[in-house]
Design an enzyme around this catalytic site. Sequence first.
Site, PDB file in Angstrom:
ATOM      1  N   SER A  29     -11.414  -1.177  -0.736  1.00  0.00           N
ATOM      2  CA  SER A  29      -9.899  -0.964  -0.173  1.00  0.00           C
ATOM      3  C   SER A  29     -10.339  -1.698   1.336  1.00  0.00           C
ATOM      4  O   SER A  29      -9.247  -1.889   1.918  1.00  0.00           O
ATOM      5  CB  SER A  29      -9.599   0.375  -0.098  1.00  0.00           C
ATOM      6  N   HIS A  65      -3.337   5.689   3.324  1.00  0.00           N
ATOM      7  CA  HIS A  65      -4.181   4.872   3.014  1.00  0.00           C
ATOM      8  C   HIS A  65      -3.913   3.571   3.540  1.00  0.00           C
ATOM      9  O   HIS A  65      -4.426   2.870   4.070  1.00  0.00           O
ATOM     10  CB  HIS A  65      -4.036   4.913   1.323  1.00  0.00           C
ATOM     11  N   ASP A  85       0.885  -1.150   0.020  1.00  0.00           N
ATOM     12  CA  ASP A  85       0.007  -0.145   0.038  1.00  0.00           C
ATOM     13  C   ASP A  85       1.034   1.406  -0.105  1.00  0.00           C
ATOM     14  O   ASP A  85       1.833   1.392  -0.631  1.00  0.00           O
ATOM     15  CB  ASP A  85      -1.020  -0.102   1.239  1.00  0.00           C
TER      16      ASP A  85
END
Length: 599
Positions: free
Chosen positions: A426, A235, A200
């Site tokens: 996600s 994120h 990520d």
Amino acid sequence: MPRNTGGNRGDVRQSALWGSGNRGGEFRSNALWGKGGRGLVTSVVALALAMPLAASAGSGSGPNSGPGSGNGGGYVSNQLKQQGKSHPNDLVSVIVQMDASVTGDDAKKAENEMRKLGRRFGIINGFAGEIRGQDLEKLERIKGLVVTEDAPTRLQGLVPIVTSTVTAVASSNSTQLWTAESGVNKLWGGPKAATIAVVDSGVDASRADFTGRVKAQVSFVSSGKANGAGDGRGHGTFVAGIAAGNAAGYAGAAPSSDIVSLDVMDDSGSGKTSDVIAAAEWIYQNKAAYNIRVANFSLHTAAVNHFWLDPLNVAVTKLWTSGVVVVAASGNYGKADGPSGVNYAPGSNPFVITVGATDLGGTAGIGNDTVASWSAYGRTPDGFMKPEICAPGRYMVGPIAAGSTLAAQKADKLLSNGYIELSGTSFAAPVIAGIAAQALARHPEWTPDQLKGALMRKARPVLKAGPLTCGVGQVNAVQTVLSTATAPNPSAALGRFLKPAADGTMVFDAVSWSDVSWSDVSWDAVSWSDVSWSDVSWDAVSWSDVSWTDVSWSDVSWSDVSWEDNAESEPTLDGDGYELTPTEQLAAASDPDLAVPLP
């Protein structure tokens, strides 16, 4: 409003998969699932999904063009060819894969055509580099090469400061509804879960959510653009929190798991496909040292390729066959009125666990659960149905890295304590990743295929969702992990197309896949007769009514950019997501479907 499959009976799907030649008029089923009949996978013809095996759009895009196909050369994607013709003197970033037929001299010749040579990848037997557009035709003359694009992306956003006031806890707990409705809260306190690799934007290891459990942090970002230390985007920290956080009130699915942070996205939330492949290779090389059994990819490329040619899909297949469970988000490009398809790597890979997102509706009962309207579902470009399963993904609350660009862009969704409310597939994917880590702690002998089968077998229905929008249903963590029944192998039908590689692992045999006579394939070899589909009525699925996503291979965007998967323009609920009230906590605790199974 329930989603539906849409389409008309007998819809025709044109795909580059089917090539040309004497197979016209044959029918092919989905290779993994077939059609129910509960407990049975039927044959190819029985599905009656009309797919003429017509020639694909443009040269070099069918299954019979590429390594070992006998076409006298290699495979260069149409997009690259067009770029080469339009801008012959410009440099193009590419990923080159080489099959076993490529000689040492030809490999050197290919490397010598590069104006700049980048990383070499053992996991895909290839390399990245930059080449002049006019020289691409030289690569196409080398038999056994597969050449696709590897493009950089842009930077955006300003940064506020967000600090966390939440502390770590010895005993896991959560205020979030998803932990109770999925049943993961009944797994806390068990054996130490396996390590999860989070591929990520990095992980903020300083947060109380992960105290002492981020065992490695490696950056693969090569774009040269801003990439803050730890997690400049934010994120990856959120994803890691859902998978394995352990702060007071915000425990994740596997709060005892160690985490390996592999940074592949810059501060804008994007990166090169070659960077993601480099992370996959790192996992492959270091999985034993860190006990990595699960890898989470809450991202996708922007390239549409056949899965056996796509370099990222090739890499994650290698991880899967080497014993690493790969979990991927299905994507947030779903449509409310029918299937979007699942078009991009790694979610388009038929082996990996591709995860869609459910909306829990704010209650612990499944009666009002549905699939999020933006959750992608449908066929991959090669005809496989995705996702296999769904998990909570709407109005999730998790940790956000201090000073991250995501915190700036989503400032209206920030909580005062360093957490944020977000939605997206996600954040459904790491729920499954954490459950997988919990399962492997109790069943270390399970293969990735068995783990996938266990998840699918114990899935619960999504009553307000249309057929196949959530695959076989939504996850039931407690039944999946604590069941002692033998887990089936949902990938068994693909087993005949795996062959040993030189290093002892298994690789997908693209030549056999391309050359097989589909009318002779018995997908009945996959036996689901021992599976108790107590909560999924396959008889209700009308496969002939599935609306196929018509992929025009000559018109697609072939830019090999990897993007984080995050639902845009999602309205804020109340800032605290779907909270676990005492009433809902009691309802989940008394739900018989979430009861701990008897030995």
